[in-house]
Design a protein around this motif. Structure first.
Motif, mmCIF file in Angstrom:
data_model
loop_
_atom_site.group_PDB
_atom_site.id
_atom_site.type_symbol
_atom_site.label_atom_id
_atom_site.label_comp_id
_atom_site.label_asym_id
_atom_site.label_seq_id
_atom_site.Cartn_x
_atom_site.Cartn_y
_atom_site.Cartn_z
ATOM 1 N N MET A 1 33.533 -1.883 -21.683
ATOM 2 C CA MET A 1 34.283 -0.510 -21.472
ATOM 3 C C MET A 1 33.085 0.408 -22.224
ATOM 4 O O MET A 1 32.187 0.263 -23.151
ATOM 5 C CB MET A 1 35.343 -0.487 -22.600
ATOM 6 N N THR A 2 32.934 1.647 -21.677
ATOM 7 C CA THR A 2 31.767 2.651 -22.044
ATOM 8 C C THR A 2 33.023 3.460 -23.032
ATOM 9 O O THR A 2 33.899 4.246 -22.343
ATOM 10 C CB THR A 2 31.406 3.549 -20.967
ATOM 11 N N LEU A 3 32.776 3.563 -24.405
ATOM 12 C CA LEU A 3 33.564 4.016 -25.446
ATOM 13 C C LEU A 3 32.860 5.331 -25.596
ATOM 14 O O LEU A 3 31.650 5.619 -25.808
ATOM 15 C CB LEU A 3 33.824 3.324 -26.290
ATOM 16 N N PRO A 4 33.640 6.434 -26.047
ATOM 17 C CA PRO A 4 33.095 7.805 -26.239
ATOM 18 C C PRO A 4 32.605 7.967 -27.634
ATOM 19 O O PRO A 4 32.806 6.992 -28.321
ATOM 20 C CB PRO A 4 34.047 8.698 -25.904
ATOM 21 N N SER A 5 31.898 8.871 -28.105
ATOM 22 C CA SER A 5 31.416 9.180 -29.458
ATOM 23 C C SER A 5 32.712 9.236 -30.417
ATOM 24 O O SER A 5 33.769 9.769 -29.847
ATOM 25 C CB SER A 5 30.674 10.205 -29.537
ATOM 26 N N PRO A 6 32.505 8.998 -31.693
ATOM 27 C CA PRO A 6 33.758 9.406 -32.396
ATOM 28 C C PRO A 6 34.205 10.688 -32.486
ATOM 29 O O PRO A 6 34.925 11.051 -33.206
ATOM 30 C CB PRO A 6 33.260 8.776 -33.795
ATOM 31 N N ARG A 7 33.360 11.502 -32.289
ATOM 32 C CA ARG A 7 33.394 12.955 -32.332
ATOM 33 C C ARG A 7 33.696 13.638 -31.472
ATOM 34 O O ARG A 7 33.665 15.053 -31.082
ATOM 35 C CB ARG A 7 31.915 13.688 -33.060
ATOM 36 N N TYR A 8 34.307 13.061 -30.199
ATOM 37 C CA TYR A 8 34.693 13.485 -28.860
ATOM 38 C C TYR A 8 35.723 14.544 -29.090
ATOM 39 O O TYR A 8 35.792 15.505 -28.038
ATOM 40 C CB TYR A 8 34.868 12.704 -27.937
ATOM 41 N N LEU A 9 36.805 14.543 -30.064
ATOM 42 C CA LEU A 9 37.712 15.505 -30.294
ATOM 43 C C LEU A 9 37.291 16.720 -30.682
ATOM 44 O O LEU A 9 37.831 17.874 -30.611
ATOM 45 C CB LEU A 9 39.067 14.828 -31.177
ATOM 46 N N GLU A 10 35.916 16.759 -31.337
ATOM 47 C CA GLU A 10 35.562 17.990 -31.781
ATOM 48 C C GLU A 10 34.957 18.919 -30.803
ATOM 49 O O GLU A 10 34.624 20.155 -31.054
ATOM 50 C CB GLU A 10 34.227 17.767 -32.933
ATOM 51 N N HIS A 11 34.583 18.339 -29.783
ATOM 52 C CA HIS A 11 34.071 19.201 -28.626
ATOM 53 C C HIS A 11 35.060 20.092 -27.998
ATOM 54 O O HIS A 11 36.263 19.787 -27.940
ATOM 55 C CB HIS A 11 33.414 18.160 -27.481
ATOM 56 N N TYR A 12 34.640 21.276 -27.728
ATOM 57 C CA TYR A 12 35.391 22.431 -26.953
ATOM 58 C C TYR A 12 35.860 21.760 -25.572
ATOM 59 O O TYR A 12 34.858 21.319 -24.755
ATOM 60 C CB TYR A 12 34.766 23.658 -26.906
ATOM 61 N N PRO A 13 37.146 22.314 -25.015
ATOM 62 C CA PRO A 13 37.253 21.567 -23.827
ATOM 63 C C PRO A 13 36.768 22.446 -22.892
ATOM 64 O O PRO A 13 36.309 23.916 -23.037
ATOM 65 C CB PRO A 13 38.902 21.927 -23.704
ATOM 66 N N GLN A 14 36.551 22.055 -21.653
ATOM 67 C CA GLN A 14 35.927 22.770 -20.425
ATOM 68 C C GLN A 14 36.780 22.873 -19.544
ATOM 69 O O GLN A 14 37.671 22.101 -19.236
ATOM 70 C CB GLN A 14 34.551 21.727 -19.948
ATOM 71 N N TYR A 15 36.770 24.173 -18.784
ATOM 72 C CA TYR A 15 37.618 24.389 -17.842
ATOM 73 C C TYR A 15 36.904 24.347 -16.450
ATOM 74 O O TYR A 15 35.961 25.219 -16.193
ATOM 75 C CB TYR A 15 38.241 25.791 -17.816
ATOM 76 N N PHE A 16 37.545 23.677 -15.622
ATOM 77 C CA PHE A 16 37.074 23.572 -14.049
ATOM 78 C C PHE A 16 37.926 24.010 -13.049
ATOM 79 O O PHE A 16 39.006 23.382 -13.138
ATOM 80 C CB PHE A 16 36.517 22.012 -13.792
ATOM 81 N N ALA A 17 37.571 25.060 -12.587
ATOM 82 C CA ALA A 17 38.635 25.633 -11.603
ATOM 83 C C ALA A 17 38.930 24.666 -10.532
ATOM 84 O O ALA A 17 38.001 23.978 -9.902
ATOM 85 C CB ALA A 17 37.946 27.031 -10.921
ATOM 86 N N PRO A 18 40.258 24.571 -10.083
ATOM 87 C CA PRO A 18 40.465 23.765 -8.862
ATOM 88 C C PRO A 18 39.701 24.024 -7.713
ATOM 89 O O PRO A 18 39.562 25.133 -7.183
ATOM 90 C CB PRO A 18 42.164 23.742 -8.701
ATOM 91 N N ASP A 19 39.330 22.896 -7.023
ATOM 92 C CA ASP A 19 38.668 23.137 -5.589
ATOM 93 C C ASP A 19 39.644 23.638 -4.592
ATOM 94 O O ASP A 19 40.739 23.278 -4.633
ATOM 95 C CB ASP A 19 38.335 21.908 -5.083
ATOM 96 N N PRO A 20 39.189 24.530 -3.651
ATOM 97 C CA PRO A 20 40.136 24.937 -2.468
ATOM 98 C C PRO A 20 40.270 23.705 -1.706
ATOM 99 O O PRO A 20 39.686 22.763 -1.643
ATOM 100 C CB PRO A 20 39.283 25.870 -1.910
ATOM 101 N N SER A 21 41.489 24.095 -1.012
ATOM 102 C CA SER A 21 42.099 22.951 -0.145
ATOM 103 C C SER A 21 41.116 22.607 1.079
ATOM 104 O O SER A 21 40.788 21.699 1.142
ATOM 105 C CB SER A 21 43.337 23.358 0.688
ATOM 106 N N PHE A 22 40.192 23.895 1.488
ATOM 107 C CA PHE A 22 39.190 23.455 2.379
ATOM 108 C C PHE A 22 37.888 24.234 1.855
ATOM 109 O O PHE A 22 37.990 25.549 1.584
ATOM 110 C CB PHE A 22 39.619 24.126 3.907
ATOM 111 N N PRO A 23 36.922 23.351 1.713
ATOM 112 C CA PRO A 23 35.667 24.127 0.823
ATOM 113 C C PRO A 23 34.713 25.386 1.741
ATOM 114 O O PRO A 23 33.929 25.832 1.102
ATOM 115 C CB PRO A 23 34.872 22.922 0.700
ATOM 116 N N LEU A 24 35.176 25.467 2.973
ATOM 117 C CA LEU A 24 34.475 26.417 3.809
ATOM 118 C C LEU A 24 35.052 27.439 4.368
ATOM 119 O O LEU A 24 35.851 27.219 5.671
ATOM 120 C CB LEU A 24 33.535 25.741 4.699
ATOM 121 N N PRO A 25 35.656 28.471 3.717
ATOM 122 C CA PRO A 25 36.808 29.270 4.244
ATOM 123 C C PRO A 25 36.221 30.056 5.571
ATOM 124 O O PRO A 25 37.036 30.195 6.342
ATOM 125 C CB PRO A 25 36.934 30.350 2.985
ATOM 126 N N ARG A 26 34.898 30.547 5.488
ATOM 127 C CA ARG A 26 34.696 31.365 6.713
ATOM 128 C C ARG A 26 34.684 30.325 8.116
ATOM 129 O O ARG A 26 34.944 30.682 9.125
ATOM 130 C CB ARG A 26 33.377 31.806 6.590
#
Length: 93
Positions: free
Chosen positions: A32-57
């Motif tokens: 198992m790859t275990l995270p560092s013991p300080r992973y809860l100290e990191h700020y959360p990152q926001y990733f916007a959800p992907d569109p349903s179809f990636p090429l709107p044009r």
């Protein structure tokens, strides 16, 4: 001389163990790859959800192959535009 080497080897082993335990990087234990013991100290990152179809044009061009919506013309299957009426004469002639 022999006790001096043992003492130096034990100090080096203790120092290596201490650095390994306090390094805070990911470790692999039991497959198992275990995270560092300080992973809860990191700020959360926001990733916007992907569109349903990636090429709107491309999707718009597939839905409207003639491009009537972009030209401002009639949509296929819709009513035809009415012709403009002739203007009425001015002054009763």
């Amino acid at each position: 001389m022999r006790t001096n080497r043992r003492w130096l080897a034990s100090v080096a082993a203790l120092l290596g163990l201490t650095l390994t335990c306090n390094s805070g990087c990911q470790t692999v234990m039991g497959g198992m790859t275990l995270p560092s013991p300080r992973y809860l100290e990191h700020y959360p990152q926001y990733f916007a959800p992907d569109p349903s179809f990636p090429l709107p044009r491309e999707l718009a061009s597939q839905e409207d192959p003639e491009g009537a919506a972009r030209r401002g013309g009639p949509v296929l299957g819709g009513p035809a535009p009415a012709a403009p009426a002739n203007p009425a004469p001015v002054g009763g002639r």
